[in-house]
Design a protein around this motif. Structure first.
Motif, PDB file in Angstrom:
ATOM      1  N   THR A 136       0.835  -1.195   0.000  1.00 53.05           N
ATOM      2  CA  THR A 136       0.000   0.000   0.000  1.00 53.05           C
ATOM      3  C   THR A 136       0.872   1.248   0.000  1.00 53.05           C
ATOM      4  O   THR A 136       1.737   1.419   0.862  1.00 53.05           O
ATOM      5  N   GLU A 140      -2.051   6.274  -1.339  1.00 52.25           N
ATOM      6  CA  GLU A 140      -3.301   5.530  -1.192  1.00 52.25           C
ATOM      7  C   GLU A 140      -3.804   5.593   0.251  1.00 52.25           C
ATOM      8  O   GLU A 140      -5.018   5.694   0.500  1.00 52.25           O
ATOM      9  N   ALA A 185      -8.311   0.440  -2.455  1.00 56.35           N
ATOM     10  CA  ALA A 185      -7.244   0.597  -1.460  1.00 56.35           C
ATOM     11  C   ALA A 185      -7.756   0.258  -0.061  1.00 56.35           C
ATOM     12  O   ALA A 185      -7.056  -0.397   0.727  1.00 56.35           O
ATOM     13  N   MET A 189      -6.402  -2.828   2.343  1.00 58.53           N
ATOM     14  CA  MET A 189      -5.861  -2.622   3.682  1.00 58.53           C
ATOM     15  C   MET A 189      -6.609  -3.453   4.711  1.00 58.53           C
ATOM     16  O   MET A 189      -6.006  -3.958   5.664  1.00 58.53           O
TER      17      MET A 189
END
Length: 590
Positions: A136, A140, A185, A189
């Motif tokens: 990531t 983002e 995104a 996560m």
């Protein structure tokens, strides 16, 4: 703090700021917020003026005191070293090096330290650094965190040695309108590289902040020496405070989450709207139940520093004692839960009840910034840690000008306690064979099985419910973003979550629990009142208090040995001829 002026058995006056004494007191009773009682007595004859002056000084001090006006406490000269040379007892997680060291310690290879909030421009309540998935990008993260309440997006709390990850985040901000890249995104996560994801509704079946505050106030009123509750109704009044019920609820939910983390390789996400209260409580308890390292003295202090202090628990707001609507001693509820674990698993914890008492009392010590600020940004601004940065303005921030030592932390115990007292922080019954590094291999163990491919679950009311998606911005409502009535609610199963997760011999076999995992009992008599903490204002109770722990037995034994040493020289030769034993000596000493 509450103060009373007493003259005889019938004349009692509650002292408030601005009130005037109606009589010369014989004694002053000071009821501390930590349940302790301080008595200041004045002998008859000649001390009336002093009694009046001391009493009025206390009243005036209360009127002038406020959370933003702290008094002088420990100075750096007491530490015997300058602020540049001293090293904190534990990593305070204020530097990127501290976070990287802790990440390596947990062997979280799929995670990295992000610097996206280094200037606190993503969220002032978050730490400057935190852990995010390797793949990531910081750009983002900045966009994704904007779609969560107060900008508190998903971050890693703890990596289980078996492969699972425990995350925490705030509630989804459904008023935002993310694009497809942002949604992708956020989902990435939350998944954290796992195919099995469980969203935990943190506040489900847990008390609200107002409930915790009311229960604590009722408990404190019940435990004070001047409680008007009759002795035969005391235990029913204790049950009526609901404090033990809330402790039980927290332990039960933490046990269920521990099962989720240890039973399968998955991502478990704690989601609370503000992400600053019960997320920290549950995350900390899960680590205490699942990781022996967190039960060591240094490990527990590091846990509190990471999940409470660095994570932005609003200590000042929750514990300031001003009666505000946001006041609620969530951290003290957590300490009570830890004490319950000490009683049920006395050989599993390196620290003792005396350490918990010291930590309990330290939340109101105005010498350090640890518990006297709400966010890492406030602590950093007070200490001048990042004066070269352009800071985000936060209304109502208590400015500098007090005498708190920003270089000191609450973990500098040697500045407030003697070496003899600090020795009592360690539990003599701790089993050293519970080595933190040997309890579980760093590779994925055979008992942890992967979840089904691309499975998403909601954990609520003790059961898992399948969800169609992770985020609320596609087709259907999501966790904590809408009223709970829109969420599917299955019937509560009579089986425990451990039975549901590990009930199949095909993947668990005969072993009931993984190594190192503790599952506490939560039935009625298994959750007890923390007597040494809450009844400290009642000397008659403390004097007859039995020793329910090994450390308590050691304290009681030391007291008895001291009595023997004091009485032995007084024994005459003819007493020796009568072969008097220690029981006779002790009975006469009473």
């Amino acid at each position: 703090m509450a103060a009373e002026s007493v003259h005889g058995p019938s004349r009692v006056q509650l002292l408030r700021p601005g009130s005037l004494l109606k009589f010369i007191p014989e004694e002053i009773l000071i009821h501390g917020q930590d349940f302790r009682l301080l008595r200041v007595g004045f002998e008859a004859g000649g001390l009336e003026p002093q009694a009046f002056q001391v009493t009025m000084a206390i009243v005036q001090a209360r009127a002038q005191n406020s959370p933003a006006q702290q008094y002088a406490g420990i100075t750096l000269s007491q530490a015997g070293q300058s602020s540049d040379s001293r090293k904190p007892p534990i990593p305070l997680l204020e530097t990127i090096e501290d976070w990287e060291t802790e990440r390596k310690k947990q062997a979280a290879r799929g995670w990295r330290v992000s610097t996206v909030n280094e200037r606190f421009d993503v969220a002032t309540s978050l730490p400057r650094y935190f852990w995010v998935p390797n793949r990531t990008l910081d750009s983002e993260i900045r966009r994704a965190f904007g779609h969560f309440h107060q900008g508190r997006g998903p971050r890693l709390s703890w990596h289980h040695p078996g492969g699972s990850d425990l995350l925490r985040c705030g509630g989804f901000y459904t008023a935002s309108d993310p694009n497809k890249e942002d949604i992708r995104a956020v989902e990435s996560m939350l998944q954290a590289g796992h195919s099995d994801v469980v969203l935990v509704d943190t506040m489900d079946e847990l008390p609200s902040l107002a409930d915790v505050q009311l229960a604590h106030l009722r408990l404190r009123a019940l435990c004070l020496p001047d409680s008007s509750v009759a002795e035969d109704k005391w235990f029913s009044a204790l049950e009526g405070t609901r404090w033990l019920d809330y402790t039980r609820s927290c332990l039960r939910k933490a046990s269920d989450i521990s099962v989720l983390v240890t039973s399968r390789v998955r991502s478990v996400v704690l989601q609370e709207r503000g992400d600053r209260d019960f997320n920290g409580l549950l995350s900390s308890l899960v680590q205490l139940l699942s990781a022996p390292e967190a039960r060591t003295l240094l490990g527990f202090q590091s846990l509190v520093q990471r999940e409470w202090v660095a994570a932005g628990h609003p200590f000042l707001t929750r514990l300031r004692g001003s009666g505000a609507s946001e006041e609620a001693p969530v951290f003290l509820l957590f300490l009570d839960c830890v004490w319950q674990l000490l009683q049920q698993f006395p050989a599993e914890f390196e620290f003792s009840e005396f350490f918990l008492l010291a930590l309990h009392d330290s939340v109101r010590v105005p010498d350090t910034l640890t518990f006297l600020r709400d966010t890492p940004w406030e602590r950093g601004k007070q200490s001048g840690q990042f004066n070269n940065y352009t800071q985000v303005y936060t209304p109502g921030f208590p400015g500098a000008g007090n005498s708190i030592n920003p270089q000191l932390s609450v973990w500098d115990w040697n500045l407030r306690y003697s070496n003899k007292q600090i020795l009592q922080f360690r539990n003599p019954g701790y089993d050293p064979e519970h080595c933190p590094d040997s309890w579980l291999p760093r590779q994925q163990p055979s008992f942890m099985v992967p979840g089904p491919p691309s499975s998403v679950w909601l954990f609520s009311r003790g059961s898992l419910t399948p969800l169609n998606q992770l985020c609320p911005w596609r087709d259907s409502p999501s966790l904590l973003a809408v009223s709970s009535r829109w969420l599917p609610r299955p019937a509560i199963s009579s089986e425990s979550l451990a039975d549901q997760e590990w009930g199949l011999p095909s993947h668990w076999g005969a072993c009931p629990l993984p190594p190192g995992l503790l599952l506490p009992g939560c039935l009625g008599p298994q959750i007890r009142l923390w007597t040494r903490c809450y009844l400290r204002g009642r000397p008659e109770v403390q004097m007859g208090l039995s020793a329910p722990t090994i450390s308590g037995l050691q304290e009681e034994l030391s007291h008895l040995q001291e009595l023997l040493r004091k009485w032995t020289p007084r024994i005459s030769p003819e007493d020796h001829s009568k072969k008097r034993n220690s029981n006779t000596i002790l009975s006469q000493s009473r």
